[in-house]
Design a protein around this motif. Structure first.
Motif, short mmCIF file in Angstrom:
data_model
loop_
_atom_site.label_atom_id
_atom_site.label_comp_id
_atom_site.label_asym_id
_atom_site.label_seq_id
_atom_site.Cartn_x
_atom_site.Cartn_y
_atom_site.Cartn_z
N PHE A 61 44.01 46.82 22.28
CA PHE A 61 43.62 45.98 23.41
C PHE A 61 42.64 44.94 22.86
CE2 PHE A 61 44.64 50.21 24.95
CZ PHE A 61 45.49 49.97 26.02
N PHE B 251 43.69 47.44 34.59
CA PHE B 251 43.43 48.87 34.33
C PHE B 251 44.46 49.30 33.28
CE2 PHE B 251 44.27 53.34 36.12
CZ PHE B 251 43.13 53.90 35.58
N TYR B 252 44.00 49.83 32.12
CA TYR B 252 44.92 49.93 30.99
C TYR B 252 46.18 50.76 31.23
CZ TYR B 252 43.05 54.43 29.36
OH TYR B 252 42.69 55.75 29.27
N PRO B 253 46.18 51.83 32.07
CA PRO B 253 47.48 52.49 32.31
C PRO B 253 48.54 51.54 32.90
CG PRO B 253 45.69 53.93 33.00
CD PRO B 253 45.07 52.58 32.69
N ARG B 254 48.10 50.48 33.58
CA ARG B 254 49.08 49.53 34.14
C ARG B 254 49.78 48.73 33.05
NH1 ARG B 254 48.85 52.86 37.57
NH2 ARG B 254 47.01 52.98 38.87
N CYS C 244 44.91 45.63 38.73
CA CYS C 244 43.49 45.39 38.38
C CYS C 244 42.56 46.45 38.95
CB CYS C 244 43.08 44.01 38.86
SG CYS C 244 43.97 42.69 38.01
N ASP C 245 41.45 46.62 38.26
CA ASP C 245 40.49 47.68 38.57
C ASP C 245 39.23 47.09 39.19
OD1 ASP C 245 38.86 46.62 36.58
OD2 ASP C 245 39.47 48.07 35.08
N PHE D 77 48.59 58.28 30.74
CA PHE D 77 47.40 57.45 30.56
C PHE D 77 46.53 57.46 31.81
CE2 PHE D 77 50.54 55.85 27.49
CZ PHE D 77 49.83 56.08 26.33
N PHE E 62 50.87 49.99 30.40
CA PHE E 62 51.99 50.83 29.95
C PHE E 62 53.13 50.80 30.96
CE2 PHE E 62 48.21 52.46 27.73
CZ PHE E 62 48.63 52.26 26.43
N GLU E 63 52.79 50.61 32.24
CA GLU E 63 53.86 50.40 33.23
C GLU E 63 54.58 49.08 32.93
OE1 GLU E 63 52.41 50.71 37.25
OE2 GLU E 63 51.53 52.68 36.93
N ILE F 157 40.72 40.84 27.45
CA ILE F 157 40.95 41.28 28.82
C ILE F 157 41.94 40.35 29.52
CG2 ILE F 157 38.67 42.33 29.08
CD1 ILE F 157 37.89 39.80 30.71
N CYS G 266 41.03 52.36 42.74
CA CYS G 266 40.30 51.22 43.33
C CYS G 266 40.79 49.88 42.80
CB CYS G 266 38.80 51.37 43.05
SG CYS G 266 38.12 52.82 43.88
N PRO H 251 53.55 56.43 31.24
CA PRO H 251 52.34 55.76 31.77
C PRO H 251 51.45 56.69 32.60
CG PRO H 251 54.24 54.31 31.99
CD PRO H 251 54.77 55.67 31.59
N THR I 279 38.92 50.42 26.75
CA THR I 279 39.58 50.97 25.57
C THR I 279 39.97 49.83 24.64
OG1 THR I 279 40.40 52.83 26.84
CG2 THR I 279 41.60 52.30 24.82
N ALA I 280 39.60 49.95 23.35
CA ALA I 280 39.95 48.92 22.38
C ALA I 280 41.17 49.33 21.55
CB ALA I 280 38.76 48.64 21.46
N ILE J 233 39.69 43.46 36.11
CA ILE J 233 40.60 43.25 34.97
C ILE J 233 41.68 44.32 34.97
CG2 ILE J 233 38.78 42.11 33.65
CD1 ILE J 233 38.32 44.67 32.11
N PRO K 150 40.31 45.33 42.76
CA PRO K 150 39.25 44.38 42.39
C PRO K 150 38.20 44.18 43.49
CG PRO K 150 41.38 43.51 41.73
CD PRO K 150 41.65 44.72 42.56
#
Lengths: 136, 136, 136, 136
Positions: free
Chosen positions: A68, A24-27, A17-18, B29, A29-30, A71, C17, B26, B61-62, A22, C19
């Motif tokens: 995406f 973080f979108y690169p996560r 999470c960022d 990204f 892909f992990e 969230i 960073c 990943p 990102t959507a 929520i 949450p």
């Protein structure tokens, strides 16, 4: 309605999470790579340690289209489902969804290509992978 | 041929690479998010610390469509270029390329949507972002 | 007061960073690895792509003692300084500090051991690394 | 010989490993954070989503001493054990080991401090956490 070839559950972790609280979108892909890794190991019987390290067969991603849709927050449970859309001579097309309690959070269309890790060029899917895919 | 709205260079680091010795996808990204973050800070004059933390405006990102065209190895220099394809009422469509010495390594089409971090719902692009985009 | 053997600046990024809006501590270790990687490449003239990939010489960490003294937030500038505390036959002891505007944020004592990547056993520091360390 | 307060198993994944084919050490700290997160959720009954997000109580790391004793490879199973060494007024001292089939791979001594996420200053451990620790 086809059944998923593989599924697993994943909790959204603190490290995913960022600062907005929520994922973080690169996560995502992990998580996606872990899902495919688990499918190979537990669904197809071909752990990456054998396939990649010992046999030097790669399955890199050639295309990856991601939507995406909602969230995800810390502590959410994601149901991750993987479908095989198409088996080619040296490639696999997958459709994957991560679903939360309110519906689909993320959808992926992922094209994997089988390569030699010595040349990084495409090569036919190995016979045991093909057999495992046919008997899904 | 349009000029890129923003570019930067990035070296492929040890931590980006996998047991096959190439970039683990990943990590691309993570690089992509850093590029967009640098563009907002240095190209548009809107650092995420202000936009996201202070003003609670998100740019999640959507959609993200990615084509992985060539492998990247430890130590490679990637030239990362970002193009603005379309500015909508509450969204931005970007086209991004990471190029190596042998041609394009990865291409992304990324749709960013402006949201309120209180409701996570779309909202119009803020006026200062719109002005910054118009004067690129 | 000794001079640092190497220093660089690093901005705290969105992806670092959590949450709580502050650096997630595993990301400090990614930054640490990048600092050491940059020192080898730009300070010692021995990029990891040569040392690790071509010559198959590893520099894994054997001990790492870390003191987290102050939090870091998105957008903060960290001044990262690296000191060589001791050069052994097959090891290097480093002292590293990440400083922010209000003082030291994190301090590391890191013991690196030179190994063969074929056997993963310790081996003497290579001659060119030793020369580079002596002429710091 | 004390019993561990919590344990879990973790497979070394593709995304944990570096070009040398072994775990990249920052990934061990991601695993460590997941272990502590699982302990709080499943051992102590205090999921981070409640503690951190809802109650805004942080448990940041103040000190972390790590000994890397043996390498871990892709596919290895790690048995992760967590021991509570000391409970202070506003802190917890943990001893943690990740063991493989050939013995201990990594050992950590981790000092967690309870803080307010509004001020980032230490505060007493909350009563329910203290009760949960006493009834381990």
């Amino acid at each position: 309605m086809t059944a998923a070839a593989f599924e697993r559950e994943q909790t959204v972790r603190f490290g995913h999470c960022d600062p907005a609280g929520i994922v973080f979108y690169p996560r995502y892909f992990e998580m996606l790579n872990e899902l495919v890794e688990d499918w190979f190991a537990h669904g197809l019987g071909l752990p990456f340690a054998q396939l990649i390290v010992q046999r030097r067969i790669g399955m890199p991603t050639a295309r990856l289209d991601t939507r995406f849709k909602r969230i995800s927050r810390l502590g959410d449970r994601l149901c991750q489902r993987l479908y095989v859309e198409r088996v080619g001579g040296s490639s696999l097309m997958l459709a994957i969804a991560f679903d939360g309690s309110d519906g689909t959070r993320v959808e992926f269309d992922q094209l994997l290509v089988c390569t030699s890790l010595d040349t990084h060029r495409p090569q036919p899917l190995p016979a045991d992978l093909r057999v495992a895919l046919e008997t899904l």
